[in-house]
Scaffold this motif. Structure first.
Motif, short mmCIF file in Angstrom:
data_model
loop_
_atom_site.label_atom_id
_atom_site.label_comp_id
_atom_site.label_asym_id
_atom_site.label_seq_id
_atom_site.Cartn_x
_atom_site.Cartn_y
_atom_site.Cartn_z
N LEU A 1 -13.09 8.72 -8.62
CA LEU A 1 -12.30 7.54 -8.26
C LEU A 1 -12.56 6.24 -9.26
O LEU A 1 -11.62 5.46 -9.28
CB LEU A 1 -13.00 7.34 -7.23
CG LEU A 1 -12.49 7.55 -5.71
CD1 LEU A 1 -13.45 6.95 -4.69
CD2 LEU A 1 -10.92 6.92 -5.54
N ASN A 2 -13.65 6.27 -10.18
CA ASN A 2 -13.84 5.20 -11.04
C ASN A 2 -12.76 5.39 -12.38
O ASN A 2 -12.77 4.70 -13.20
CB ASN A 2 -15.13 5.06 -11.48
CG ASN A 2 -15.81 4.38 -10.42
OD1 ASN A 2 -15.40 3.67 -9.65
ND2 ASN A 2 -17.20 4.57 -10.28
N ALA B 1 -8.40 4.03 -3.02
CA ALA B 1 -9.31 4.40 -2.11
C ALA B 1 -9.03 5.50 -1.56
O ALA B 1 -7.82 5.66 -1.42
CB ALA B 1 -9.55 3.21 -1.27
N ASN B 2 -9.85 6.32 -0.90
CA ASN B 2 -9.62 7.51 -0.06
C ASN B 2 -9.38 7.15 1.32
O ASN B 2 -10.16 6.36 1.72
CB ASN B 2 -10.56 8.79 -0.27
CG ASN B 2 -10.48 9.41 -1.70
OD1 ASN B 2 -9.47 9.57 -2.36
ND2 ASN B 2 -11.66 9.66 -2.37
N THR C 1 0.91 -1.23 0.06
CA THR C 1 -0.09 0.11 -0.01
C THR C 1 0.88 1.34 -0.07
O THR C 1 1.79 1.19 0.70
CB THR C 1 -0.92 -0.07 1.28
OG1 THR C 1 -0.23 -0.18 2.29
CG2 THR C 1 -1.90 -1.13 1.05
N ALA D 1 -4.89 9.65 -0.25
CA ALA D 1 -5.31 8.59 -1.15
C ALA D 1 -4.64 7.31 -0.73
O ALA D 1 -3.59 7.44 -0.28
CB ALA D 1 -5.31 8.78 -2.50
N SER E 1 -5.80 -1.22 -7.00
CA SER E 1 -6.97 -0.52 -6.74
C SER E 1 -6.78 0.79 -5.90
O SER E 1 -5.49 0.97 -5.37
CB SER E 1 -7.94 -1.30 -5.83
OG SER E 1 -7.23 -1.70 -4.77
N SER F 1 -14.51 12.23 -5.43
CA SER F 1 -15.21 10.84 -5.45
C SER F 1 -15.76 10.56 -6.75
O SER F 1 -15.69 9.30 -7.59
CB SER F 1 -16.48 11.05 -4.57
OG SER F 1 -17.02 11.97 -4.85
#
Ligand code: ADP
Length: 602
Positions: free
Chosen positions: A542-543, A580-581, A529, A586, A578, A539
């Motif tokens: 994100l995708n 994520a916040n 990570t 991040a 992947s 947001s």
């Protein structure tokens, strides 16, 4: 039930019998005709079989009847021979016979007849005249009558014994005459001792059964019958000689002789057949069994109504028709099943074909889509490349023109300074093509080596060391060592550098600049990570961050290829990338399969 033609009767559509009701009627008629045929055949067969069996049974019974008749006659056969030896009788015939002597003889014969239970006893002299008889008391007494014309007397005179069935000319009662010659001591023929047997009891006894029993003589004339109306019928035509002889011997005396008309319908053997008889009860079918009684020259007949046979044959017919219909329905049922199975098979095949076609269509469509996507990607990439490259190229051209002017004017120092931006632009273009090269490059299988992911992190941090220091980034590392994975070190390093650069870019204007990198084992995976304090990703983005050319950086700073390329590389290594916040920033997570200790480096 859906009706369909039986498989054994194919009728092509071309026969123009396409109308369904017509075909249905035709098949129904055929089935019924088949049932009728089967029933008819079975009935005939069963009837014949039953008749044959019945005939065999009747034949056995006939033998029993013959035996009882034979026994009855045999019981008396010796009686006249024994009496013929009686000296008193011999004396009576040898000398003149006085009235007293005759009376004594009559009584003697009467007594013997009573004891022997024969019908009549009589003594005939050498001319055939009855000199004494057991029935001397009756009006029908034989005494004084001459029986010289009777065949039994003539036989006795010539052969010593005689027998003859005849109707009594005196009594009118039919009976069987058994005679034996009486000789004197010199052996001379003196006369005949005769016993007459009548068969009323036998006829009565025979009458008890339902069968008709007949006894016919050598000429075929029935003289004993257990049913009225059958006696004195002749079974075969009488010749003139026969009639003349019957007249002479007065065998049946005044009894009228009538023919019995009959016709053999089916013959089983010489003495067994089914006959249609025009008898006393009208025309009727009889099972007719005959048994010749050779000793007497007679024939015993048994006539039986073949009722059981008819019933049996009817049952057999019904059974056969039933079996036929069952068979037909079974065949129809099997045919139906076979057709259904075929239909199902065909539907399945059609479905499979359809699925195949659809799959092919889909694949084609998908290929088309992929192609379009590729083209779209190519278009996007071209646009981006054109944008990214055109600008620096134009700038470089201007810069080069400026450079040329400066050099023309001998302003070498200024020209030197002008080379700086040119260099920067070329570097940027190299970075761009570098990305594309990384993306395009396919890792040769030889480059799959067993490597330590922690070492890859070390190397990446080392490459960015200057920037980390300049931007005063605090870094925390929690790295499990060694974290063995299988892969290409350079490409994985590329991924790490992309992630770290993005993190640094995000934290560029942030007061808190903290970077945390971890490597930990999670079952059969290594989880790496990279967390930063760069404020995270909006947001709505994100995708999209892994999409090629997605960038939020100002033109000239970002190409939007870093994460897309990284994603592809990790994927190629069998891992996942992947995002994520997390609070303040991040978190990018990279997972890769743990390379087993045992697997040797390639
Ligand atoms: P580029 O860096 O050229 O923009 P990338 O594919 O590397 O292209 O990144 C795409 C976008 O993802 C970035 O423009 C940025 O908006 C977002 N991004 C990536 N990493 C981070 C991060 N650590 N924090 C915030 N945003 C990020």
């Amino acid at each position: 039930m859906v009706w369909c033609p039986p498989p054994f009767l194919p009728i092509s559509d071309s026969m123009n019998l396409t109308s369904r009701p017509l075909r249905l009627t035709l098949y129904t008629l055929l089935i019924l005709a088949g049932a009728a045929l089967a029933a008819g055949f079975a009935m005939r067969h069963a009837e014949r079989q039953a008749l044959v069996e019945d005939a065999a049974r009747a034949n056995e019974q006939l033998a029993l009847y013959a035996n009882s008749l034979h026994t009855l006659i045999e019981r008396y056969r010796a009686l006249p021979a024994v009496l013929a030896l009686d000296p008193e009788l011999i004396a009576a015939l040898d000398g003149p016979l006085g009235t007293e002597q005759q009376g004594a003889l009559n009584r003697k014969l009467e007594k013997i007849n009573g004891a022997a239970q024969s019908s009549t006893l009589e003594l005939l002299d050498r001319t055939g005249l009855a000199v004494a008889a057991s029935n001397w008391r009756l009006p029908s007494s034989y005494v004084g009558h001459n029986y010289g014309f009777r065949p039994y007397f003539m036989q006795t005179r010539s052969q010593g014994t005689g027998r003859f069935y005849a109707v009594g000319v005196t009594s009118g009662i039919p009976g069987y005459f058994l005679a034996s010659a009486v000789h004197n001591s010199a052996g001379e023929f003196l006369g005949a001792m005769v016993v007459k047997l009548e068969f009323p009891e036998l006829e009565r006894e025979w009458r008890q059964g339902s069968d008709t029993l007949l006894v016919s003589d050598a000429r075929g004339i029935v003289f004993i019958a257990n049913q009225p109306g059958w006696r004195y019928r002749y079974l075969q035509p009488l010749s003139d000689a026969d009639r003349a002889e019957l007249q002479a011997t007065r065998q049946y005396d005044k009894q009228p002789l009538t023919p019995l008309a009959y016709q053999a319908v089916r013959r089983f053997d010489d003495n067994s057949y089914l006959a249609r008889v025009d008898g006393p009860d009208g025309e009727q079918d009889y099972l007719w069994e005959s048994l010749p009684l050779t000793a007497e020259g007679w024939t015993l007949h048994l006539l039986r109504k073949p009722q059981a046979a008819l019933e049996d044959s009817r049952n057999a017919g019904l059974a056969a028709a039933g079996a036929w219909l069952a068979l037909v329905f079974l065949l129809l049922f099997l045919n139906q099943r076979w057709r259904l199975a075929r239909l199902r098979q065909r539907s399945r095949e059609e479905l499979e074909k359809l699925v195949e076609e659809r799959t092919r269509d889909l694949r084609t469509a998908q290929d088309g889509l992929v192609q379009s996507a590729k083209l779209a990607a190519l278009g996007q990439m071209s646009a981006a490349l054109a944008h990214e490259i055109n600008q620096p190229l134009t700038a470089q051209r201007t810069q080069l023109a400026t450079l040329r002017l400066l050099l023309d004017h001998g302003r070498v120092d200024d020209a030197h300074k002008a080379l700086g931006p040119l260099d920067a632009m070329l570097t940027r273009m190299a970075a761009l093509t570098g990305h594309l090269k990384t993306f395009a490059r396919k890792s040769p299988s030889g480059l799959r080596e067993r490597l330590d992911l922690a070492a890859v992190v070390d190397q990446s941090l080392h490459l960015l060391e200057a920037r980390l220091r300049d931007e005063q980034i605090s870094t925390t590392l929690h790295l499990a060592r060694p974290a063995w994975v299988q892969g290409d070190a350079i490409r994985l390093e590329q991924v790490l550098i992309n992630l770290l650069r993005n993190a640094l870019d995000a934290m560029a204007d942030k007061p808190l600049k903290h970077l945390e990198i971890r490597i930990e084992a999670d079952q059969h995976l290594w989880r790496l990570t990279v967390a930063d304090s760069g404020g995270g990703i909006a947001s709505e983005n994100l995708n999209n961050v892994f999409d090629p050319f997605f960038t939020t950086k100002p033109v000239g700073d970002g190409l939007g290829l870093g994460l897309a390329v990284s994603f592809a590389i990790v994927h190629e290594h069998g891992g996942r990338l992947s995002v994520a916040n997390i609070p303040g920033g991040a978190l990018f997570t990279l997972t890769l399969p743990i390379a087993l200790e045992v697997s040797a480096p390639c």
